[in-house]
Design a protein around this motif. Sequence first.
Motif, PDB file in Angstrom:
ATOM      1  N   THR A 121       0.821  -1.203   0.000  1.00 32.30           N
ATOM      2  CA  THR A 121       0.000   0.000   0.000  1.00 32.30           C
ATOM      3  C   THR A 121       0.859   1.258   0.000  1.00 32.30           C
ATOM      4  OG1 THR A 121      -0.160  -0.186   2.392  1.00 32.30           O
ATOM      5  CG2 THR A 121      -2.010  -1.022   1.109  1.00 32.30           C
ATOM      6  N   GLN A 122       2.015   1.204   0.592  1.00 34.24           N
ATOM      7  CA  GLN A 122       2.877   2.389   0.598  1.00 34.24           C
ATOM      8  C   GLN A 122       4.352   1.977   0.545  1.00 34.24           C
ATOM      9  OE1 GLN A 122       1.952   2.771   5.302  1.00 34.24           O
ATOM     10  NE2 GLN A 122       1.481   4.494   4.034  1.00 34.24           N
ATOM     11  N   PRO A 123       4.789   1.652  -0.631  1.00 31.80           N
ATOM     12  CA  PRO A 123       6.113   1.040  -0.749  1.00 31.80           C
ATOM     13  C   PRO A 123       7.266   2.029  -0.635  1.00 31.80           C
ATOM     14  CG  PRO A 123       5.087   1.247  -2.892  1.00 31.80           C
ATOM     15  CD  PRO A 123       4.155   1.852  -1.923  1.00 31.80           C
ATOM     16  N   THR A 124       6.986   3.326  -0.648  1.00 25.60           N
ATOM     17  CA  THR A 124       8.064   4.291  -0.847  1.00 25.60           C
ATOM     18  C   THR A 124       9.168   4.232   0.196  1.00 25.60           C
ATOM     19  OG1 THR A 124       6.468   5.811   0.080  1.00 25.60           O
ATOM     20  CG2 THR A 124       6.931   6.011  -2.281  1.00 25.60           C
ATOM     21  N   GLN A 125       8.774   4.326   1.477  1.00 24.97           N
ATOM     22  CA  GLN A 125       9.843   4.549   2.465  1.00 24.97           C
ATOM     23  C   GLN A 125      10.267   3.280   3.176  1.00 24.97           C
ATOM     24  OE1 GLN A 125       6.780   4.847   3.756  1.00 24.97           O
ATOM     25  NE2 GLN A 125       5.946   6.851   3.254  1.00 24.97           N
TER      26      GLN A 125
END
Lengths: 418, 942
Positions: free
Chosen positions: B471-475
Amino acid sequence: MIHSLFLINHSGDIFLEKHWKSVISRSVCDYFFEAREKAVDPENVPPVLQTPHHYLISIYRGKLFFLSVIQTEVAPLFVIEFLHRVADTIQDYFGECSEGIIKDNIVTVYELLEEMLDNGFPLATESNVLKEMIRPPTILRSVVNTLTGSSNVGDTLPTGQLSNVPWRRAGVKYTNNEAYFDVIEEIDAILDKSGTTVFAEIQGVIEACVRLTGMPDLTLSFMNPRLLDDVSFHPCVRFKRWESERVLSFIPPDGNFTLMNYHVSSQNLVAIPVYVKQSISFFETGPCGRLDITIGPKQTMGKTVENMMVTIHMPKAVLNANLTATQGTYTYDLTTKVLVWDIGKLNPQKLPNLRGSLSTQVGVPKPEDNPSLNIDLKIQQLAISGLKVSRLDMYGEKYKPFKGVKYLTKAGKFQVRT
Amino acid sequence: MSTSALYNDQGGAEAAVEAGQESTPTSSGTGAAFGLFSTDFKKNEDLKEMLESNKESLKLEAMKRIVGLIAKGKNSSELFPAVVKNVASKNIELKKLVYVYLVRYAEEQQDLALLSISTFQRALKDPNQFIRASALRVLSSIRVPIIVPIMMLAIKEAAADLSPYVRKTSAHAIQKLYSLDPDQKEQLIEVIEKLLKDKSTLVAGSVVMAFEEVCPDRIDLIHKNYRKLCNLLVDVEEWGQVVIISMLTRYARTQFTSPWTEGATFDENNEKTFYDSDSEEKKEQTEAKPYIMDPDHRLLLRNTKPLLQSRNTAVVMSVAQLYWHLAPKHEVNIVTKSLVRLLRSHREVQFIVLQNIATMSIQRKGMFEPFMKSFYVRSTDATHIKTLKLEILTNLANEANISTILREFQTYVKSQDKAFAAATIQAIGRCATNISEVTDTCLNGLVLLLSNRDETVVAESVVVIKKLLQTQPTQHSEIIKHMAKLFDNITVPMARASILWLMGEYCERVPKIAPDVLRKMAKTFTAEEDIVKLQIVNLAAKLYLTNSKQTKLLTQYILNLGKYDQNYDIRDRTRFIRQLIVPNEKSGALNKYARRILLAPKPAPVLESAFKDRDRFQLGTLSHSINSKATGYQELSDWPAVAPDQSVRNVEVIEPVRNPSSSHTPYHSFTSYLSNCQFYHQNETSSDSESEEESSEESEKTSTDSGKSSSGSENSSSESESEQKKKKKTKKAPQKKSKPTHHLSSLMVAVQVILTNSSDHSLEEIHIGERSPAGLNIHCFNTIERLEPEASVTVSMGIDFSDSTQAANFQLCTKENQFSVSIQPAVGELLMPSTMTEQDFTKEQGKLLGMNETSATITMATANTSSQAISKQVLSVANVGVVSSSQNNFHRFAGRTVSSGALVLVSLELKESSSALLTINTEKSVMASMLLRDLKQALTQA
């Protein structure tokens, strides 16, 4: 509604079947057996099952499954509640609800089932009404019956069935008129490792035993009804009077019954009667662990705590327990892995302690989690919420009944996490 | 043989004799070889013999054993002919057992079953309502199509029976007949329509059940009965309540407009009420078109509310669902407490209630949030209960309570029940996605769990982390790195596969680690599980596309290994990947798109509740519980945009309210304690109410003032005089005959007393003191605290005269004084009317001859010769019921004594020239002569 009922024992034998509509083959139970197998523990069997043509709703009580077969949409609670009522009735008639008892009285049970439902819809479920139609067996009556050839079946329509007071039979007569009320409160609590209360509440019930002649009309009032937060009543209690005056006004059923259940308002802090100091640890090295439990009184309102008992479901890896108890006895069941420490009366001067070592299986990693303790206790003559019955009045009859109120506090689901 | 036995009695007898002879020798020594068959056969044989014996006790014993066989599910159908013979037995218990047998086997032995029908037809006419009812019950349970017309007739008759119990049985029979022959629907609907009008609480539940089964769509039948059903509801037995409430829920959804704020959907509204202040909601409501609730809608909500306090969990649940589906949003909260209370009940009840709460809590967190702690899991709960509680806790999580819930979850993760621990991890994952504030905390917590010893926990954590990262792979490259480090210690295939997938998906974020992992995997490829192998191939392919320099050889090595794997899935996948990524002559256009195919952005999985779409089913239903449409499930319709005509529910004939409180709480007032006579009575005596007014009530009462003597010498004479006067002109108001018996006990005669204070000062604490004779049974009125001068108060009391005209004496006490009162009843008032047909009357009269008969020839006053006048005169003397007569010159009246219930039959035969023969038949001969005297007096005088 309810199509058929099967009674199934612990080992999966169907020992009674009753059909209220056309007959359904008992092979329908196979779906249930499948689910039963999958669930491992009987408690874990899902109460509602779907099969291609039927729905199965079951309850598990007294090591027996009551399995009902449903064909069309119905409120599942309706069926569950009814099945429990059947179990209650059997218990009421024969003193217990077990396979042996049912098998011994199979004809009476079958007749009861016949009366309780008509075409799958409940007809007579009030114990008082049923007892007028099918009299419960007593030793005396069975002797008389064999001698005279008379029967257990009443030949008149129970009066209760017709009136608006279906729970009471007419023409009740006693030489000693008495009414007893037991106010029983249970503490449900979860304490965490450090002894802080995670969750606690008090649930109460008033059990009554009323043996009064005629049609008495009773009024029970409390000193502090405001304590009662949420209540549920036996159908005999007049709800309007409770709403307006906070008194219980009712024409009681004959004999034993549950007058009301209540929940004490959550604003009041719940007094926890005992504290538990425990340490259970398993060592990384070597196949053993240590256990040390001490129990002491906390808020007991000056009363003695009795019937103290601690039950621990040990992890599977624990093979045996080698402990010493300063008071009471302990047992460890090797197969179910349940450690029971029966303490008895709690002595505030000399706190009971259980300590010793636990031997665990070699080669198995130490148990991750410590088992939680389930506490049982009783305190006589005390309602822990402080609820008090102020008076009981009787109208409608002219004799003076003997009245009594007893208080008791018990541990309900009282759990200490470790 | 068995069939012939029935058709031919002699044959049957012979057979029995034969059987008897046979059984004697065999019982002593059965051949071992035939043991299995012969014992079984013989057993039933001797049962047959017992059934055919003359001894009642033997028959009973046999029937008991047969019913035992039925209960155990063993076949005993061959005994049918022997059993059916006993259907007319006088012994009630035997009869009942035969009924049980018939109901079970009639379907299989239709021809023989017909033989029993006439017995039931006869029993349907029995004077005893119990026998009538049970005959109808059995008759309708015999599922033999040929008797449908007979059943239909019986049902119609029973539906008009005077006894509500019989009418209730007929309502049950409707359903049985309908399932036997659906063609009868139209006729049955007529009966249902009639029964729906019934005012008895006993009938209401059963007839609504029949309605639901036969014609649930005929909502028009309900209109006229709607208000009555609402008002009766409190008094209907608990099972009927459930059925009626569920029917009324459906009804209300078609007849009333939505009480929910216009335009606001369920979810939006929920968010508002929960997160925003109340004022805003109010504003919204005022903006919308003002909504006025139909009073009938309100009536339903008001009358069901007390049932939340029922001990029956099914009733509580049905009220809860009614509020959920019908009540305005802000009122639904009142059911919360009761639902939470049900959690104390049996395990199965908990299960259903938790399911419903789970559905409710998705839409309205606010409802259950205050009770969050009630859903904390205990180690002793059953697995399905634990899972449901977890579900609810997750639904309830919000910014404010998430830390508490997570702390609680931490305990669960450590649970010994590993499946439950795994479920908890999933729940944590859901909390993390739903509440963005805690996503990081949850992730960190889950990462910590990766070092857990238990594989299931680790595996589940990996899977959940994978979903969260998606869902939120960025960090989150740190976490991926961490997982790569842990990879060697993780053995659960699913977890390993998840990590590999993550590596491949985000290989560009961990450019150094991914090739290394691939290198390790190449070494262990052959030893991995299939699911892991697939992911290794995937990883290799993705790395090949992004970082071919480092991984080209490794990939080829892995593809080669895959090519010769035992599993065809893996071989297939390998082949496919090879063609896709490795460029060669044969590979077509796909090669160009390999990167876009393999590394396409993938939608993140949505973590949501399993109960998300359960609300398409009505709460509390079986369909809701199993999450699929059950047979016979009726959809709850949407609110109509415009309410249908409200006036259809108006009932034109408004009954004169006889019992002041009957409209709202029939049971909860005293009057409805009236036993069955109420039902009989209302039908019979309403016509002659005028005559009642004249009926001289209980004879004049004499009040002698003994107060004077006891008041002592201090009292001045004037005082005692006034006292004497005020002493109430206790006067009796004429009592309504329709209620001859007292409300608390059918043995008592009700007496209405008007106390008037004619003194000049107020009287306090008026109550009843000592009474005589000592055993006199009086139901006293409640103490009157105060009676002002000139004021009067009407009280009613019950007196058990024990069927004698002996006066009842008692002390009427005030605070200072007491007065004795004596009430002597007229003999006619010790009776209550009894309903019977002419035939019954003649039959009963036949039993009461000889000493029990008193008669006299009287000369009638000329004014009294008409039958109306006669009835009037007789009814004014005695509280009896009129028996319809086929002859003009015969008048019959029947009654029972209040205390003992003995029959009192009055018959008057008119002769020529105004002379008449008056006859009274009763066991109570003293009463008879007194009654004769009174009647004579009344009839001879004009």
